[in-house]
Design a protein around this motif. Structure first.
Motif, PDB file in Angstrom:
ATOM      1  N   ALA A  55       0.642  -1.187   0.245  1.00  0.00           N
ATOM      2  CA  ALA A  55       0.312   0.167  -0.205  1.00  0.00           C
ATOM      3  C   ALA A  55       0.710   1.120  -0.191  1.00  0.00           C
ATOM      4  O   ALA A  55       0.389   2.386  -1.439  1.00  0.00           O
ATOM      5  CB  ALA A  55      -1.024   0.460   0.790  1.00  0.00           C
ATOM      6  N   GLY A  56       2.039   1.722   0.644  1.00  0.00           N
ATOM      7  CA  GLY A  56       3.091   2.245   1.145  1.00  0.00           C
ATOM      8  C   GLY A  56       3.880   2.921  -0.065  1.00  0.00           C
ATOM      9  O   GLY A  56       4.050   3.714  -0.365  1.00  0.00           O
ATOM     10  N   ILE A  57       4.720   1.590  -0.257  1.00  0.00           N
ATOM     11  CA  ILE A  57       5.483   1.629  -1.529  1.00  0.00           C
ATOM     12  C   ILE A  57       5.917   0.541  -2.210  1.00  0.00           C
ATOM     13  O   ILE A  57       4.790  -0.630  -2.171  1.00  0.00           O
ATOM     14  CB  ILE A  57       7.262   1.155  -0.328  1.00  0.00           C
ATOM     15  CG1 ILE A  57       6.910  -0.169   0.199  1.00  0.00           C
ATOM     16  CG2 ILE A  57       7.151   2.426   0.319  1.00  0.00           C
ATOM     17  CD1 ILE A  57       8.356  -0.251   0.733  1.00  0.00           C
ATOM     18  N   HIS A  58       6.640   0.287  -3.341  1.00  0.00           N
ATOM     19  CA  HIS A  58       6.439  -0.535  -4.089  1.00  0.00           C
ATOM     20  C   HIS A  58       8.018  -0.711  -4.236  1.00  0.00           C
ATOM     21  O   HIS A  58       8.766   0.042  -4.331  1.00  0.00           O
ATOM     22  CB  HIS A  58       6.563   0.220  -5.172  1.00  0.00           C
ATOM     23  CG  HIS A  58       7.095  -0.509  -7.105  1.00  0.00           C
ATOM     24  ND1 HIS A  58       5.885  -1.619  -6.868  1.00  0.00           N
ATOM     25  CD2 HIS A  58       7.841  -1.754  -7.697  1.00  0.00           C
ATOM     26  CE1 HIS A  58       6.267  -3.066  -8.016  1.00  0.00           C
ATOM     27  NE2 HIS A  58       7.429  -2.665  -8.230  1.00  0.00           N
ATOM     28  N   LEU A  59       8.302  -1.778  -4.011  1.00  0.00           N
ATOM     29  CA  LEU A  59      10.117  -2.610  -4.048  1.00  0.00           C
ATOM     30  C   LEU A  59      10.293  -3.535  -4.432  1.00  0.00           C
ATOM     31  O   LEU A  59       9.652  -4.359  -5.450  1.00  0.00           O
ATOM     32  CB  LEU A  59      10.047  -3.453  -2.607  1.00  0.00           C
ATOM     33  CG  LEU A  59      11.276  -3.869  -2.485  1.00  0.00           C
ATOM     34  CD1 LEU A  59      12.194  -2.845  -1.512  1.00  0.00           C
ATOM     35  CD2 LEU A  59      11.350  -5.252  -1.381  1.00  0.00           C
ATOM     36  N   GLN A  60      12.070  -2.815  -5.583  1.00  0.00           N
ATOM     37  CA  GLN A  60      12.100  -3.227  -6.552  1.00  0.00           C
ATOM     38  C   GLN A  60      13.404  -3.942  -6.205  1.00  0.00           C
ATOM     39  O   GLN A  60      13.838  -3.633  -5.246  1.00  0.00           O
ATOM     40  CB  GLN A  60      12.472  -3.044  -7.907  1.00  0.00           C
ATOM     41  CG  GLN A  60      11.482  -2.264  -8.382  1.00  0.00           C
ATOM     42  CD  GLN A  60      11.831  -1.358  -9.909  1.00  0.00           C
ATOM     43  OE1 GLN A  60      12.819  -1.278  -9.493  1.00  0.00           O
ATOM     44  NE2 GLN A  60      10.317  -0.962 -10.155  1.00  0.00           N
ATOM     45  N   GLY A  61      13.518  -5.837  -6.539  1.00  0.00           N
ATOM     46  CA  GLY A  61      14.697  -6.128  -5.143  1.00  0.00           C
ATOM     47  C   GLY A  61      15.858  -6.818  -6.685  1.00  0.00           C
ATOM     48  O   GLY A  61      14.724  -8.064  -7.316  1.00  0.00           O
ATOM     49  N   ARG A  62      16.910  -7.651  -6.609  1.00  0.00           N
ATOM     50  CA  ARG A  62      17.748  -8.041  -7.127  1.00  0.00           C
ATOM     51  C   ARG A  62      18.924  -8.646  -6.633  1.00  0.00           C
ATOM     52  O   ARG A  62      19.773  -7.679  -6.283  1.00  0.00           O
ATOM     53  CB  ARG A  62      17.972  -7.781  -8.844  1.00  0.00           C
ATOM     54  CG  ARG A  62      19.215  -6.860  -9.108  1.00  0.00           C
ATOM     55  CD  ARG A  62      19.558  -6.156 -10.368  1.00  0.00           C
ATOM     56  NE  ARG A  62      20.987  -5.359 -10.363  1.00  0.00           N
ATOM     57  CZ  ARG A  62      22.246  -6.035 -10.821  1.00  0.00           C
ATOM     58  NH1 ARG A  62      22.003  -7.170 -10.521  1.00  0.00           N
ATOM     59  NH2 ARG A  62      22.956  -4.747 -10.389  1.00  0.00           N
ATOM     60  N   PRO A  63      19.199  -9.727  -6.559  1.00  0.00           N
ATOM     61  CA  PRO A  63      20.927  -9.900  -6.037  1.00  0.00           C
ATOM     62  C   PRO A  63      21.563  -9.867  -7.273  1.00  0.00           C
ATOM     63  O   PRO A  63      21.154 -10.328  -8.409  1.00  0.00           O
ATOM     64  CB  PRO A  63      21.132 -11.879  -5.946  1.00  0.00           C
ATOM     65  CG  PRO A  63      19.728 -11.978  -7.266  1.00  0.00           C
ATOM     66  CD  PRO A  63      18.709 -10.889  -6.713  1.00  0.00           C
ATOM     67  N   ARG A  64      23.008  -9.767  -6.715  1.00  0.00           N
ATOM     68  CA  ARG A  64      24.097  -8.979  -7.869  1.00  0.00           C
ATOM     69  C   ARG A  64      24.989 -10.625  -8.018  1.00  0.00           C
ATOM     70  O   ARG A  64      24.678 -11.344  -6.974  1.00  0.00           O
ATOM     71  CB  ARG A  64      24.540  -8.184  -7.151  1.00  0.00           C
ATOM     72  CG  ARG A  64      24.011  -6.337  -7.141  1.00  0.00           C
ATOM     73  CD  ARG A  64      24.961  -5.059  -7.316  1.00  0.00           C
ATOM     74  NE  ARG A  64      25.819  -5.556  -6.089  1.00  0.00           N
ATOM     75  CZ  ARG A  64      25.730  -5.345  -4.548  1.00  0.00           C
ATOM     76  NH1 ARG A  64      24.400  -5.348  -4.335  1.00  0.00           N
ATOM     77  NH2 ARG A  64      26.447  -5.981  -3.505  1.00  0.00           N
ATOM     78  N   THR A  65      25.403 -10.004  -8.658  1.00  0.00           N
ATOM     79  CA  THR A  65      27.060 -11.606  -9.210  1.00  0.00           C
ATOM     80  C   THR A  65      27.676 -11.541  -8.130  1.00  0.00           C
ATOM     81  O   THR A  65      28.300 -12.660  -7.282  1.00  0.00           O
ATOM     82  CB  THR A  65      27.270 -11.410 -10.701  1.00  0.00           C
ATOM     83  OG1 THR A  65      27.905 -10.034 -10.468  1.00  0.00           O
ATOM     84  CG2 THR A  65      26.476 -11.725 -11.322  1.00  0.00           C
ATOM     85  N   ASP A  66      28.383 -10.395  -7.375  1.00  0.00           N
ATOM     86  CA  ASP A  66      29.149 -10.417  -6.181  1.00  0.00           C
ATOM     87  C   ASP A  66      28.283 -10.117  -4.995  1.00  0.00           C
ATOM     88  O   ASP A  66      28.069  -9.012  -3.699  1.00  0.00           O
ATOM     89  CB  ASP A  66      29.723  -8.918  -5.935  1.00  0.00           C
ATOM     90  CG  ASP A  66      29.125  -7.482  -5.621  1.00  0.00           C
ATOM     91  OD1 ASP A  66      28.053  -7.731  -6.553  1.00  0.00           O
ATOM     92  OD2 ASP A  66      29.423  -7.129  -6.107  1.00  0.00           O
ATOM     93  N   ALA A  67      27.753 -11.591  -4.802  1.00  0.00           N
ATOM     94  CA  ALA A  67      27.068 -12.091  -3.088  1.00  0.00           C
ATOM     95  C   ALA A  67      27.880 -11.082  -1.992  1.00  0.00           C
ATOM     96  O   ALA A  67      26.800 -11.166  -0.940  1.00  0.00           O
ATOM     97  CB  ALA A  67      26.420 -13.273  -3.561  1.00  0.00           C
ATOM     98  N   ASP A  68      28.773 -11.321  -1.820  1.00  0.00           N
ATOM     99  CA  ASP A  68      29.147 -11.035  -0.634  1.00  0.00           C
ATOM    100  C   ASP A  68      29.438  -9.539  -0.805  1.00  0.00           C
ATOM    101  O   ASP A  68      30.322  -8.331   0.131  1.00  0.00           O
ATOM    102  CB  ASP A  68      30.554 -11.669  -0.386  1.00  0.00           C
ATOM    103  CG  ASP A  68      31.546 -11.768  -1.223  1.00  0.00           C
ATOM    104  OD1 ASP A  68      31.067 -11.396  -2.763  1.00  0.00           O
ATOM    105  OD2 ASP A  68      32.713 -12.042  -1.305  1.00  0.00           O
ATOM    106  N   GLY A  69      28.988  -8.828  -1.881  1.00  0.00           N
ATOM    107  CA  GLY A  69      28.782  -7.680  -1.603  1.00  0.00           C
ATOM    108  C   GLY A  69      28.269  -6.729  -0.627  1.00  0.00           C
ATOM    109  O   GLY A  69      27.533  -7.413   0.016  1.00  0.00           O
TER     110      GLY A  69
END
Length: 142
Positions: A55-69
């Protein structure tokens, strides 16, 4: 009091002998703040990742190739949110909920973009925005 260029009894300049306010030292443990996204290509890459709307926000997320970054976060509000004052207010609220929630619920090596919603991001109770972000993070992480 001595002028700043003359040393005090301890041999240090008077300007440096004043007590300093207590500040957090780098050795103190605490939440790791996410790095802020600044480049367009990072926002575009996150937009092609996983998404979750609340209701309040829209979240976009993705894991990067450098997982320990480090985890990274960006904020955006379109002109649909309102004029510049309304957009800036919404982004300030997004930054604050990210500061409170992401160190506890975010994952290292992920990019997140928080998108403000028209008429809601700036007006919803702050606690509900936090709950929305936590719920969206759980769904994005699978």
């Amino acid at each position: 009091m001595l002028p700043p260029d003359q040393p005090d009894d301890a041999g240090t300049p008077a300007a440096l002998s004043c007590p300093q306010p207590a500040m957090a030292s780098p050795a103190m443990p605490g939440p790791v703040m996410p790095v802020t996204l600044t480049q367009r290509r990072d926002f575009v890459a996150a937009s092609h990742g996983r998404r979750q709307g609340t209701a309040g926000i829209h979240l976009q997320g993705r894991p990067r190739t450098d997982a320990d970054g480090p985890m990274r976060v960006g904020y955006t509000c379109s002109k649909k949110v309102g004029n510049a004052v309304a957009r800036n207010r919404a982004k300030r609220r997004l930054r604050e909920i990210a500061r409170l929630v992401l160190p506890l619920h975010g994952r290292a090596g992920w990019d997140y973009v928080l998108v403000g919603r028209p008429q809601t991001t700036a007006t919803l109770p702050f606690g509900q925005l936090q709950t929305d972000l936590i719920r969206a993070l759980e769904r994005v992480h699978g």
